[in-house]
Enzyme design. Structure first.
Site, PDB file in Angstrom:
ATOM      1  N   LYS A 124       0.832  -1.207   0.000  1.00  0.00           N
ATOM      2  CA  LYS A 124       0.000   0.000   0.000  1.00  0.00           C
ATOM      3  C   LYS A 124       0.871   1.264   0.000  1.00  0.00           C
ATOM      4  O   LYS A 124       0.729   2.136  -0.852  1.00  0.00           O
ATOM      5  CB  LYS A 124      -0.920   0.005   1.229  1.00  0.00           C
ATOM      6  CG  LYS A 124      -1.831  -1.206   1.369  1.00  0.00           C
ATOM      7  CD  LYS A 124      -2.863  -1.291   0.277  1.00  0.00           C
ATOM      8  CE  LYS A 124      -3.934  -2.343   0.596  1.00  0.00           C
ATOM      9  NZ  LYS A 124      -3.428  -3.724   0.648  1.00  0.00           N
ATOM     10  N   LYS A 159      -8.850   1.850   3.678  1.00  0.00           N
ATOM     11  CA  LYS A 159      -8.387   0.466   3.692  1.00  0.00           C
ATOM     12  C   LYS A 159      -7.222   0.298   4.667  1.00  0.00           C
ATOM     13  O   LYS A 159      -6.431   1.232   4.886  1.00  0.00           O
ATOM     14  CB  LYS A 159      -7.966   0.024   2.292  1.00  0.00           C
ATOM     15  CG  LYS A 159      -6.959   0.896   1.577  1.00  0.00           C
ATOM     16  CD  LYS A 159      -6.811   0.444   0.125  1.00  0.00           C
ATOM     17  CE  LYS A 159      -5.948   1.375  -0.694  1.00  0.00           C
ATOM     18  NZ  LYS A 159      -5.865   0.966  -2.115  1.00  0.00           N
ATOM     19  N   ARG A 209      -5.072  -4.814 -13.108  1.00  0.00           N
ATOM     20  CA  ARG A 209      -3.802  -5.402 -12.669  1.00  0.00           C
ATOM     21  C   ARG A 209      -2.847  -5.387 -13.853  1.00  0.00           C
ATOM     22  O   ARG A 209      -3.110  -6.010 -14.888  1.00  0.00           O
ATOM     23  CB  ARG A 209      -4.025  -6.820 -12.167  1.00  0.00           C
ATOM     24  CG  ARG A 209      -2.748  -7.661 -11.962  1.00  0.00           C
ATOM     25  CD  ARG A 209      -1.750  -7.045 -10.990  1.00  0.00           C
ATOM     26  NE  ARG A 209      -2.300  -6.714  -9.697  1.00  0.00           N
ATOM     27  CZ  ARG A 209      -2.408  -7.589  -8.691  1.00  0.00           C
ATOM     28  NH1 ARG A 209      -2.010  -8.835  -8.855  1.00  0.00           N
ATOM     29  NH2 ARG A 209      -2.918  -7.202  -7.532  1.00  0.00           N
ATOM     30  N   ARG A 224     -10.410  -5.941 -13.304  1.00  0.00           N
ATOM     31  CA  ARG A 224     -11.263  -6.626 -12.331  1.00  0.00           C
ATOM     32  C   ARG A 224     -12.469  -5.727 -12.073  1.00  0.00           C
ATOM     33  O   ARG A 224     -12.364  -4.725 -11.377  1.00  0.00           O
ATOM     34  CB  ARG A 224     -10.458  -6.942 -11.078  1.00  0.00           C
ATOM     35  CG  ARG A 224      -9.305  -7.908 -11.383  1.00  0.00           C
ATOM     36  CD  ARG A 224      -8.241  -7.919 -10.325  1.00  0.00           C
ATOM     37  NE  ARG A 224      -7.575  -6.623 -10.220  1.00  0.00           N
ATOM     38  CZ  ARG A 224      -6.644  -6.341  -9.307  1.00  0.00           C
ATOM     39  NH1 ARG A 224      -6.276  -7.260  -8.448  1.00  0.00           N
ATOM     40  NH2 ARG A 224      -6.092  -5.149  -9.271  1.00  0.00           N
ATOM     41  N   ARG A 232     -15.599  -2.836  -4.714  1.00  0.00           N
ATOM     42  CA  ARG A 232     -14.319  -3.509  -4.913  1.00  0.00           C
ATOM     43  C   ARG A 232     -14.337  -4.354  -6.184  1.00  0.00           C
ATOM     44  O   ARG A 232     -15.282  -5.091  -6.446  1.00  0.00           O
ATOM     45  CB  ARG A 232     -14.012  -4.410  -3.716  1.00  0.00           C
ATOM     46  CG  ARG A 232     -13.965  -3.670  -2.391  1.00  0.00           C
ATOM     47  CD  ARG A 232     -13.973  -4.628  -1.225  1.00  0.00           C
ATOM     48  NE  ARG A 232     -15.204  -5.430  -1.211  1.00  0.00           N
ATOM     49  CZ  ARG A 232     -15.403  -6.468  -0.401  1.00  0.00           C
ATOM     50  NH1 ARG A 232     -14.449  -6.833   0.440  1.00  0.00           N
ATOM     51  NH2 ARG A 232     -16.537  -7.135  -0.441  1.00  0.00           N
ATOM     52  N   ASP A 272      -1.619  -2.076  -9.384  1.00  0.00           N
ATOM     53  CA  ASP A 272      -3.056  -1.864  -9.428  1.00  0.00           C
ATOM     54  C   ASP A 272      -3.298  -0.433  -9.895  1.00  0.00           C
ATOM     55  O   ASP A 272      -2.786   0.520  -9.282  1.00  0.00           O
ATOM     56  CB  ASP A 272      -3.697  -2.097  -8.065  1.00  0.00           C
ATOM     57  CG  ASP A 272      -3.742  -3.572  -7.693  1.00  0.00           C
ATOM     58  OD1 ASP A 272      -3.458  -4.414  -8.569  1.00  0.00           O
ATOM     59  OD2 ASP A 272      -4.047  -3.882  -6.530  1.00  0.00           O
ATOM     60  N   GLU A 280      -1.787   0.590  -5.910  1.00  0.00           N
ATOM     61  CA  GLU A 280      -0.988  -0.357  -5.134  1.00  0.00           C
ATOM     62  C   GLU A 280       0.163  -0.862  -5.990  1.00  0.00           C
ATOM     63  O   GLU A 280       0.078  -0.876  -7.225  1.00  0.00           O
ATOM     64  CB  GLU A 280      -1.812  -1.561  -4.642  1.00  0.00           C
ATOM     65  CG  GLU A 280      -2.818  -1.242  -3.567  1.00  0.00           C
ATOM     66  CD  GLU A 280      -3.475  -2.498  -2.985  1.00  0.00           C
ATOM     67  OE1 GLU A 280      -2.897  -3.601  -3.109  1.00  0.00           O
ATOM     68  OE2 GLU A 280      -4.568  -2.362  -2.413  1.00  0.00           O
ATOM     69  N   ASN A 282       2.069  -4.393  -5.881  1.00  0.00           N
ATOM     70  CA  ASN A 282       2.064  -5.708  -5.244  1.00  0.00           C
ATOM     71  C   ASN A 282       3.350  -6.462  -5.560  1.00  0.00           C
ATOM     72  O   ASN A 282       3.700  -6.632  -6.732  1.00  0.00           O
ATOM     73  CB  ASN A 282       0.852  -6.511  -5.723  1.00  0.00           C
ATOM     74  CG  ASN A 282      -0.455  -5.859  -5.298  1.00  0.00           C
ATOM     75  OD1 ASN A 282      -0.915  -6.056  -4.179  1.00  0.00           O
ATOM     76  ND2 ASN A 282      -1.045  -5.067  -6.183  1.00  0.00           N
TER      77      ASN A 282
END
Length: 318
Positions: A124, A159, A209, A224, A232, A272, A280, A282
């Site tokens: 994050k 979050k 993604r 997504r 979400r 993201d 984000e 990841n």
């Protein structure tokens, strides 16, 4: 090559969509031997890190998805590459694993993603290094600070800093009667920092993604898309995955970050992106390889093996 994958328990993996299994299958198709290691099996003694490793043959079926071979304790230096692919939570045991893997790396083991890079990149907070690409964002734990940000931006996403799969993500509007209790819950009574960001309406088109493999940007993203009535887009939260070519904005962000992250030893990265904003970075166990490959024909797991083969042939780290 002998490739070791540090994984979650094998019987818990969802073979039909698991990116690590897809990489193991891609490696086996090229004649490489793959092994599975459980994180709790890592041992340091006498200057060496070893682990009980299970040699396995990936199968085309999902139940079972592998045929087990011999199991033996081996030093991590016995492998051509070790891939840390265990999912969060990023707790003290996860951090301990990165310390042990760093000692293995010091002894000559080739570990990806680099353990120090995993440890240093909060998935994050890592975005705060690149403020030019992110939405309005505040990291805080005091309720007054969180509330002031919500008052300023009116519609926000809250979050935790250690969640995954869309867990505990809340959309909070300024007039939400539950906003104080949501803040109290997420911050555990102002004892834990959280991230609050301005809501991005572009989420309706998908939380994208974008994958970077060995410093190379994969030309397709997995959008997504949230199900009806849901904020979400995460697949774990019921989102629908649709692969599509990168937009100019997504490519610009990814190509800027790719050489920086690869230089730090991050072989596999999942960005993201919502609209043209980075949300984000990841690095623990990025996924979505199976979906992109199935829908576009671009062999993402194969790209990982390409990068490992190239790295091994030159005996060079990034």
């Amino acid at each position: 090559m002998k490739l070791a994958f540090i994984l979650d328990p094998l019987d818990q993996l969802k073979a039909y969509k698991d990116s690590s299994i897809a990489m193991m299958r891609a490696a086996a198709r090229r004649g490489h031997q793959v092994y599975a290691i459980q994180r709790e099996a890592l041992i340091w003694e006498g200057g060496a890190v070893s682990a009980r490793a299970l040699a396995l043959t990936p199968l085309d079926s999902d139940h079972p998805w592998y045929a087990p071979g011999a199991e033996e304790v081996l030093p991590l230096t016995a492998f051509d590459a070790v891939l840390m692919r265990q999912d969060p939570p990023f707790d003290f045991e996860y951090i301990t694993a990165t310390w042990l893997l760093e000692r293995a790396q010091q002894a000559g083991a080739r570990v990806f993603n680099f353990p120090r890079a995993i440890r240093d990149h909060s998935e994050k907070i890592a975005i705060t290094e690149f403020p030019q690409f992110i939405p309005p964002t505040r990291v805080a734990r005091a309720a007054d600070e969180v509330n002031a940000f919500i008052d300023q931006h009116q519609d926000c996403i809250l979050k935790p800093l250690d969640g995954m799969g869309g867990s505990q993500i809340f959309r909070v509007r300024a007039d939400d009667p539950n906003r104080n209790v949501i803040i109290e819950t997420l911050t555990a009574g102002e004892t834990r920092s959280i991230m609050v960001q301005g809501y991005l309406p572009a989420i309706s088109g998908g939380d994208k993604r974008v994958l970077i493999i060995g410093g190379q940007v994969i030309p397709y993203a997995l959008a997504r898309i949230p199900k009806a009535g849901e904020t979400r887009g995460n697949l774990a939260a019921g989102g629908r995955g649709v692969a599509m070519p990168l937009t100019d904005g997504e490519r610009m962000i990814a190509e800027y970050l790719a050489p920086i992250l690869w230089a730090r030893g991050l072989l596999i990265v999942g960005l993201d992106v919502i609209g043209d904003r980075l949300t984000e970075i990841n690095v623990t166990s990025p996924t979505c390889m199976v979906e992109i490959t199935a829908q576009t024909g671009f062999d993402v797991p194969g790209a990982v093996i390409d990068a490992l083969e190239a790295s091994a042939s030159t005996n060079a780290h990034p």
